[in-house]
Design a protein around this motif. Structure first.
Motif, PDB file in Angstrom:
ATOM      1  N   GLY A 235      35.164  41.269  41.252  1.00 24.40           N
ATOM      2  CA  GLY A 235      33.479  40.916  41.086  1.00 24.40           C
ATOM      3  C   GLY A 235      33.600  39.306  41.570  1.00 24.40           C
ATOM      4  O   GLY A 235      32.379  38.640  42.587  1.00 24.40           O
ATOM      5  N   LEU A 236      34.816  38.865  42.169  1.00 22.85           N
ATOM      6  CA  LEU A 236      34.866  37.686  43.352  1.00 22.85           C
ATOM      7  C   LEU A 236      34.895  38.016  44.607  1.00 22.85           C
ATOM      8  O   LEU A 236      34.640  37.034  45.741  1.00 22.85           O
ATOM      9  N   ALA A 237      34.246  38.856  45.492  1.00 17.80           N
ATOM     10  CA  ALA A 237      34.154  38.769  46.796  1.00 17.80           C
ATOM     11  C   ALA A 237      33.876  40.447  47.132  1.00 17.80           C
ATOM     12  O   ALA A 237      34.166  41.418  46.036  1.00 17.80           O
ATOM     13  N   CYS A 238      32.997  40.715  47.989  1.00 17.91           N
ATOM     14  CA  CYS A 238      33.179  41.674  48.863  1.00 17.91           C
ATOM     15  C   CYS A 238      33.726  42.255  49.952  1.00 17.91           C
ATOM     16  O   CYS A 238      34.630  41.033  50.491  1.00 17.91           O
ATOM     17  N   ALA A 239      33.869  43.252  49.898  1.00 18.09           N
ATOM     18  CA  ALA A 239      34.970  43.715  51.342  1.00 18.09           C
ATOM     19  C   ALA A 239      34.994  44.928  52.277  1.00 18.09           C
ATOM     20  O   ALA A 239      34.492  45.795  51.439  1.00 18.09           O
ATOM     21  N   LEU A 240      34.976  44.986  53.206  1.00 16.44           N
ATOM     22  CA  LEU A 240      34.916  45.657  54.035  1.00 16.44           C
ATOM     23  C   LEU A 240      36.408  46.944  54.423  1.00 16.44           C
ATOM     24  O   LEU A 240      37.319  46.467  54.841  1.00 16.44           O
ATOM     25  N   LEU A 241      36.595  48.194  53.916  1.00 18.55           N
ATOM     26  CA  LEU A 241      37.872  48.620  52.774  1.00 18.55           C
ATOM     27  C   LEU A 241      37.279  50.082  54.550  1.00 18.55           C
ATOM     28  O   LEU A 241      35.729  50.473  54.786  1.00 18.55           O
ATOM     29  N   MET A 242      38.816  50.891  54.433  1.00 17.21           N
ATOM     30  CA  MET A 242      37.760  52.568  54.872  1.00 17.21           C
ATOM     31  C   MET A 242      38.356  52.795  53.742  1.00 17.21           C
ATOM     32  O   MET A 242      37.700  54.551  54.115  1.00 17.21           O
ATOM     33  N   HIS A 243      39.407  53.091  53.001  1.00 19.22           N
ATOM     34  CA  HIS A 243      39.611  54.369  52.000  1.00 19.22           C
ATOM     35  C   HIS A 243      38.951  53.764  50.314  1.00 19.22           C
ATOM     36  O   HIS A 243      39.176  53.173  50.062  1.00 19.22           O
ATOM     37  N   GLU A 244      38.686  54.675  50.062  1.00 15.12           N
ATOM     38  CA  GLU A 244      37.244  54.775  48.764  1.00 15.12           C
ATOM     39  C   GLU A 244      38.268  54.800  47.706  1.00 15.12           C
ATOM     40  O   GLU A 244      39.045  56.466  47.462  1.00 15.12           O
ATOM     41  N   VAL A 245      38.161  54.172  46.619  1.00 13.20           N
ATOM     42  CA  VAL A 245      38.847  54.627  45.925  1.00 13.20           C
ATOM     43  C   VAL A 245      38.501  54.814  44.274  1.00 13.20           C
ATOM     44  O   VAL A 245      37.008  53.492  44.750  1.00 13.20           O
ATOM     45  N   ALA A 246      38.658  55.129  43.079  1.00  8.55           N
ATOM     46  CA  ALA A 246      37.158  55.027  42.379  1.00  8.55           C
ATOM     47  C   ALA A 246      37.636  53.476  41.643  1.00  8.55           C
ATOM     48  O   ALA A 246      36.311  52.768  41.121  1.00  8.55           O
ATOM     49  N   GLU A 247      39.376  53.076  41.752  1.00  4.12           N
ATOM     50  CA  GLU A 247      38.851  51.565  41.025  1.00  4.12           C
ATOM     51  C   GLU A 247      40.007  50.766  41.156  1.00  4.12           C
ATOM     52  O   GLU A 247      41.431  51.212  42.186  1.00  4.12           O
ATOM     53  N   SER A 248      40.522  49.196  41.235  1.00  5.31           N
ATOM     54  CA  SER A 248      41.225  48.549  41.403  1.00  5.31           C
ATOM     55  C   SER A 248      42.569  49.056  40.893  1.00  5.31           C
ATOM     56  O   SER A 248      42.861  49.886  40.180  1.00  5.31           O
ATOM     57  N   ASP A 249      43.613  48.517  41.477  1.00  7.44           N
ATOM     58  CA  ASP A 249      44.614  48.481  40.508  1.00  7.44           C
ATOM     59  C   ASP A 249      44.863  48.151  39.544  1.00  7.44           C
ATOM     60  O   ASP A 249      46.263  48.607  38.654  1.00  7.44           O
ATOM     61  N   GLU A 250      43.821  47.189  38.951  1.00  7.93           N
ATOM     62  CA  GLU A 250      44.366  46.991  37.357  1.00  7.93           C
ATOM     63  C   GLU A 250      42.996  47.853  36.681  1.00  7.93           C
ATOM     64  O   GLU A 250      43.089  46.956  34.873  1.00  7.93           O
ATOM     65  N   GLY A 251      42.495  47.971  37.341  1.00  9.18           N
ATOM     66  CA  GLY A 251      41.256  49.369  36.454  1.00  9.18           C
ATOM     67  C   GLY A 251      40.061  49.259  36.318  1.00  9.18           C
ATOM     68  O   GLY A 251      39.540  50.551  35.898  1.00  9.18           O
ATOM     69  N   ARG A 252      39.603  48.496  37.880  1.00  7.47           N
ATOM     70  CA  ARG A 252      38.400  47.492  37.461  1.00  7.47           C
ATOM     71  C   ARG A 252      37.679  48.792  38.368  1.00  7.47           C
ATOM     72  O   ARG A 252      37.962  48.584  39.563  1.00  7.47           O
ATOM     73  N   PRO A 253      36.568  49.344  37.330  1.00  6.86           N
ATOM     74  CA  PRO A 253      36.097  50.366  39.340  1.00  6.86           C
ATOM     75  C   PRO A 253      35.335  48.924  39.958  1.00  6.86           C
ATOM     76  O   PRO A 253      34.764  48.453  40.102  1.00  6.86           O
ATOM     77  N   LEU A 254      35.247  50.173  41.738  1.00  7.43           N
ATOM     78  CA  LEU A 254      34.610  49.597  42.621  1.00  7.43           C
ATOM     79  C   LEU A 254      33.336  50.742  42.620  1.00  7.43           C
ATOM     80  O   LEU A 254      33.301  51.633  42.860  1.00  7.43           O
ATOM     81  N   ARG A 255      32.266  49.620  44.057  1.00  9.07           N
ATOM     82  CA  ARG A 255      31.989  50.994  44.510  1.00  9.07           C
ATOM     83  C   ARG A 255      31.711  50.906  45.906  1.00  9.07           C
ATOM     84  O   ARG A 255      32.139  49.191  45.870  1.00  9.07           O
ATOM     85  N   PHE A 256      31.585  51.868  46.799  1.00 13.32           N
ATOM     86  CA  PHE A 256      31.767  51.851  48.481  1.00 13.32           C
ATOM     87  C   PHE A 256      30.721  51.924  48.631  1.00 13.32           C
ATOM     88  O   PHE A 256      29.556  53.217  48.271  1.00 13.32           O
ATOM     89  N   LEU A 257      30.384  51.097  49.233  1.00 13.46           N
ATOM     90  CA  LEU A 257      28.553  51.523  49.799  1.00 13.46           C
ATOM     91  C   LEU A 257      28.556  51.473  51.169  1.00 13.46           C
ATOM     92  O   LEU A 257      29.534  50.671  52.372  1.00 13.46           O
ATOM     93  N   PRO A 258      27.472  51.705  51.551  1.00 15.29           N
ATOM     94  CA  PRO A 258      27.777  52.883  53.614  1.00 15.29           C
ATOM     95  C   PRO A 258      26.737  51.506  54.020  1.00 15.29           C
ATOM     96  O   PRO A 258      25.969  50.178  53.616  1.00 15.29           O
ATOM     97  N   ILE A 259      26.508  51.277  55.163  1.00 14.39           N
ATOM     98  CA  ILE A 259      26.642  50.411  55.855  1.00 14.39           C
ATOM     99  C   ILE A 259      25.147  50.424  56.359  1.00 14.39           C
ATOM    100  O   ILE A 259      25.117  51.705  57.399  1.00 14.39           O
TER     101      ILE A 259
END
Length: 295
Positions: A235-259
Motif C-alpha cells: 500500500g505504499l504506492a501504485c504502479a503502471l504494470l503490464m502483467h497482472e498477478v493476483a498477489e505480490s511475492d510476499e503474498g499480499r493481494p493486488l488489484r489491476f485497474l483499467p485506465i
C-alpha cells in the motif's frame, strides 16, 4: 565468380559472434590467418565490406555485415538440419532465445517445456537483457529469436504479435483506488507512484502520464518488477504494470485497474531479423507461444 563456401560462412559467423579475429580463430580451432583469409574471400565474392578492422579495438560489422551474419547463421542452421534429415537423426544443436526479463516468467517456461518435449536434442540457451541489447545480439547472429514488448522493437527486426497488452494501474487491495472499477490518469497525480526503472519502461511511463498533464509523484524506483509489486502490495504506492498477478511475492493481494484514457498498447512480440526466413524451429516456437499466451 567463385561460390560462397560453408567454411567462409562459419568463420564469418564466428567473427560476428566473437567480434574478434583472435577469438574467432580459437573458437573455430584454426589460425587467425585462416579467419582473415575467409573473411577477405567472402567480401570479394559478395562485393561488399562486411567488417571494419580497428587496431586494438577488435572488429565491428558494417550494417550489411550484420545482415549477412544473421542470414549466414540461419543458412548454417538449415544446412545442419538438412544433414540431420538426410541421415535420419533428430534436429540438434543450441537454440538461443533472447528475452526481456519481465517477460521471462511468461515465455521461457513454455519454450523450455515445448523444446524438451518436441526437440529433445536441441539445447535451449536463454539470454535475458534489455530489449535493445538482446536484439542487437540477434542482429549479430548470437540470438535466434527475441521476446520483447512493442515499445522495444528494433527498426531492423521483423515482429509477430503474441498477445496484446495495455497498461494497468496496480494497487493494493486496501488502496483508496482499489474500490474503483477504472482509474483516470488525473487521479494518479494524488497518489505516490512506484516506477519500474528499466528502459524503455521508465521513459514511457512518465511520458505517457505527462501527455495527459500528470507529473507522477515517483517515490520508489526499482529495476525489479517483483520489488515494485511488493511495494504496491504494502500500500505504499501504485504502479503502471503490464502483467497482472493476483498477489505480490510476499503474498499480499493486488488489484489491476483499467485506465479510462487510451494509453495505447505495449503488446508482447516475437522478434526476428527482417528479411530472414524463419527456420522450422523458430516458426514452431512462435506458433506455440501465440497459442499459449492466448490462454
Amino acid at each position: 565468380m567463385k561460390d560462397v563456401t560453408i567454411r567462409q560462412l562459419e568463420y564469418f559467423v564466428a567473427v560476428a559472434e566473437e567480434q574478434s579475429i583472435t577469438r574467432a580463430a580459437l573458437k573455430c580451432h584454426v589460425t587467425q590467418a585462416a579467419i582473415s583469409q575467409a573473411l577477405k574471400e567472402l567480401e570479394a565474392v559478395l562485393g561488399v565490406q562486411l567488417a571494419i578492422r580497428r587496431t586494438a579495438k577488435g572488429i565491428h560489422l558494417t550494417p550489411t555485415g550484420r545482415a549477412v551474419a544473421t542470414r549466414s547463421r540461419t543458412l548454417l542452421g538449415e544446412v545442419r538440419h538438412l544433414v540431420s534429415t538426410a541421415d535420419g537423426t533428430a534436429e540438434t544443436g543450441t537454440y538461443t532465445v533472447g528475452c526481456f526479463p519481465t517477460l521471462s516468467p511468461l515465455v521461457i517456461p513454455e519454450l523450455a517445456e515445448f523444446v524438451a518435449r518436441n526437440h529433445p536434442s536441441v539445447r535451449l540457451e536463454i539470454v535475458e537483457d534489455t530489449g535493445p541489447e538482446i536484439q542487437e545480439r540477434m542482429m549479430r547472429g548470437q540470438v535466434d529469436l527475441c521476446f520483447i514488448y512493442e515499445a522495444q522493437r528494433h527498426p531492423e527486426a521483423s515482429t509477430v504479435l503474441l498477445k496484446e497488452r495495455r497498461f494497468r494501474i496496480a494497487v493494493a487491495a486496501d488502496h483508496p483506488l482499489a474500490r474503483h472499477d477504472a482509474v483516470s490518469v488525473a487521479e494518479l497525480a494524488r497518489h505516490p507512484f512506484a516506477l519500474l526503472n528499466v528502459e524503455p519502461a521508465t521513459y514511457l511511463n512518465e511520458a505517457m502520464l505527462r501527455r495527459f498533464g500528470v507529473v507522477p509523484n515517483v517515490v520508489y524506483r526499482s529495476s525489479s518488477v517483483h520489488t515494485i509489486r511488493s511495494i504496491v502490495g504494502r500500500g505504499l504506492a501504485c504502479a503502471l504494470l503490464m502483467h497482472e498477478v493476483a498477489e505480490s511475492d510476499e503474498g499480499r493481494p493486488l488489484r489491476f485497474l483499467p485506465i479510462v484514457e487510451d494509453l495505447g498498447t505495449n503488446s508482447i512480440l516475437a522478434a526476428s531479423p527482417r528479411g530472414v526466413r524463419p527456420s522450422t524451429l523458430t516458426a514452431a516456437l512462435i506458433e506455440h507461444c501465440q497459442a499459449a499466451l492466448a490462454t
